[in-house]
Write an enzyme that holds these catalytic residues in place. Structure first.
Site, PDB file in Angstrom:
ATOM      1  N   ASP A   1      -6.457  -3.994  -6.260  1.00  0.00           N
ATOM      2  CA  ASP A   1      -6.111  -2.665  -5.740  1.00  0.00           C
ATOM      3  C   ASP A   1      -4.649  -2.289  -6.040  1.00  0.00           C
ATOM      4  OD1 ASP A   1      -7.847  -4.382  -4.328  1.00  0.00           O
ATOM      5  OD2 ASP A   1      -8.011  -3.034  -2.639  1.00  0.00           O
TER       6      ASP A   1
ATOM      7  N   ASP B   1       0.777  -1.239   0.000  1.00  0.00           N
ATOM      8  CA  ASP B   1       0.000   0.000   0.000  1.00  0.00           C
ATOM      9  C   ASP B   1       0.812   1.294   0.000  1.00  0.00           C
ATOM     10  OD1 ASP B   1      -2.606  -1.038  -0.117  1.00  0.00           O
ATOM     11  OD2 ASP B   1      -2.507  -1.597   1.988  1.00  0.00           O
TER      12      ASP B   1
HETATM   13  N1  GLY Z   1      -7.309  -1.101  -0.922  1.00  0.00           N
HETATM   14  C1  GLY Z   1      -8.242  -1.504   0.029  1.00  0.00           C
HETATM   15  C2  GLY Z   1      -9.639  -1.217  -0.318  1.00  0.00           C
HETATM   16  O1  GLY Z   1      -9.948  -0.796  -1.415  1.00  0.00           O
HETATM   17  O2  GLY Z   1     -10.471  -1.420   0.527  1.00  0.00           O
END
Ligand code: GLY
Length: 405
Positions: A178, A117
């Site tokens: 993601d 992330d």
């Molecule tokens: N990247 C985590 C979400 O979209 O919840």
């Protein structure tokens, strides 16, 4: 000396000679929307400033109180990022100063390797900060963060590992859709440093994801678990969606944004085609509501009695403005305009002083985890402001100003 001083005061008072990153002044509805957002986020800033700490607002609890999270959470870059967008949209130096403070306050995250992330975290904060200030120290942070993210690249499978192995799920090397969003950090780090390795990792990840995450109907799985040595697929599942075979709304939005952005950096048509296919999937979906704000999962079993996910809508709108600039397909701009118009109405925009001082209501974090169901989310606000900025860039005839240095 005195005359020189007087002249410069006069020029500054008239706004001449001032450097500002601001877009041309907003008018009408967008001025009102940004005004409301500024009011809300200023309240949020004031609450944080009173604590004397660098806090990271994320959502609200069941009593409507703002919930803060540690900077190591994936959402920590969105609050500073929103401050940068408010600076750009208003030209108000106060927002710039807050942008600097809350961006620099999270510098330690550049070394974070606990998951993928760091792209979200560092790029939304330092990326926007660099775009608007050209502070060379921010470029260093971006490159350092790209090095951290690259430690998660698994050459045998050609992907960046999103999450760590999880025994209870039997995941060895899980990759989530993601992760496409984190590639922007890598592309920019290559441009800033001249080190092409980051870009190569990004391209490899985008290619493998295109091959392994997408279904025939151009919807995507949330999680693909790889054998990191051979690249063999071990599982295709969900973590935050309704079921393994369902289409989680935010995942579709991440993919749309991610492939549009990959085209920006590579000019590779297959990424543009993929983005268009994802847009086709979303906008021809029989369960997409008329206001274009999706339910949290297109396959949730109680539609229409399911929560909407405003965050998915905001990400989609922002992505569509960029996609429109590459395709000149007016339908994309129209969809994005409709989403923005609806998000800006009273159904989704909070009354001032409510909603934990977040701008938008009615997002979903993760229903399977029982987390943040029908709540505000800091990233919904971030992509909403980004979408307003992109719409304004396009409509003021200045062209889209992306985080493309
Ligand atoms: N990247 C985590 C979400 O979209 O919840």
């Amino acid at each position: 000396m005195k005359i020189k001083y007087l002249i410069s005061v006069l020029l500054l008072t008239c706004g001449i000679g001032q450097t500002s990153a601001a877009v041309p002044p907003l008018k009408g509805k967008q001025a009102k929307n940004v005004g409301l957002a500024s009011e809300q986020i200023k309240r949020m800033v004031d609450d944080i400033e009173k604590t004397g700490k660098i806090l990271s607002p994320r959502t609200t609890d069941k009593n409507g109180k703002t919930v803060y999270v540690v900077l190591e959470e994936w959402t920590s870059g969105f609050f500073p990022g929103s401050l940068w967008y408010l600076y750009e949209l208003t030209g108000d130096e106060a927002w710039k100063n807050y942008g600097i403070k809350y961006t620099e306050g999270m510098e330690r995250i550049k070394k974070y390797t606990g998951n993928h992330d760091i792209g979200f975290m560092i790029y939304c904060s330092f990326g926007n900060g660099y775009r608007l200030t050209k502070n060379p120290a921010y470029a260093d942070v971006i490159v350092e963060a790209a090095k951290s993210l690259s430690t998660r690249f698994r050459p045998g499978a050609g992907i960046i590992q999103s999450w760590n192995a999880n025994k209870s799920k039997d995941w060895i090397c899980p990759v989530i859709i993601d992760n496409m969003m984190n590639l922007e950090l890598l592309f920019e780090a290559s441009k800033l440093s001249g080190d092409d390795s980051f870009r190569k990792i990004a391209v490899s990840h985008a290619d493998q994801t295109l091959k392994n995450h997408y279904r025939k109907d151009n919807s995507c799985f949330h999680v693909v678990d790889y054998d990191p040595e051979t690249g063999a697929i071990r599982h295709r599942q969900t973590a935050q969606g309704f079921s393994d075979s369902s289409s989680w709304s935010r995942g579709q939005a991440w993919g749309l944004y991610g492939y549009t952005m990959c085209f920006r950096y590579t000019q590779d048509k297959k990424y543009l085609q993929q983005a268009e296919r994802i847009a086709d999937f979303i906008f021809n979906h029989p369960r997409l509501p008329k206001d274009l704000i999706p339910y949290w999962d297109y396959d949730a079993d109680k539609i229409p009695d399911e929560p909407r996910d405003v965050s998915a809508a905001a990400i989609t709108a922002s992505a569509l403005y960029e996609l429109y600039t590459y395709t000149q397909n007016k339908a994309y701009k129209k969809y994005a305009d409709t989403i923005l118009k609806n998000l800006s109405g009273e159904t989704y925009t909070a009354a001032p002083g409510t909603n934990g001082n977040f701008v938008l209501m009615h997002s979903v974090g993760s229903i399977p985890h029982g987390a943040e169901v029908d709540r505000p989310l800091v990233y919904a606000d971030y992509y909403y402001l980004e979408a307003i900025k992109r719409k304004h860039d396009i409509e003021s005839g200045n062209g889209l100003k992306l985080t493309d240095f």
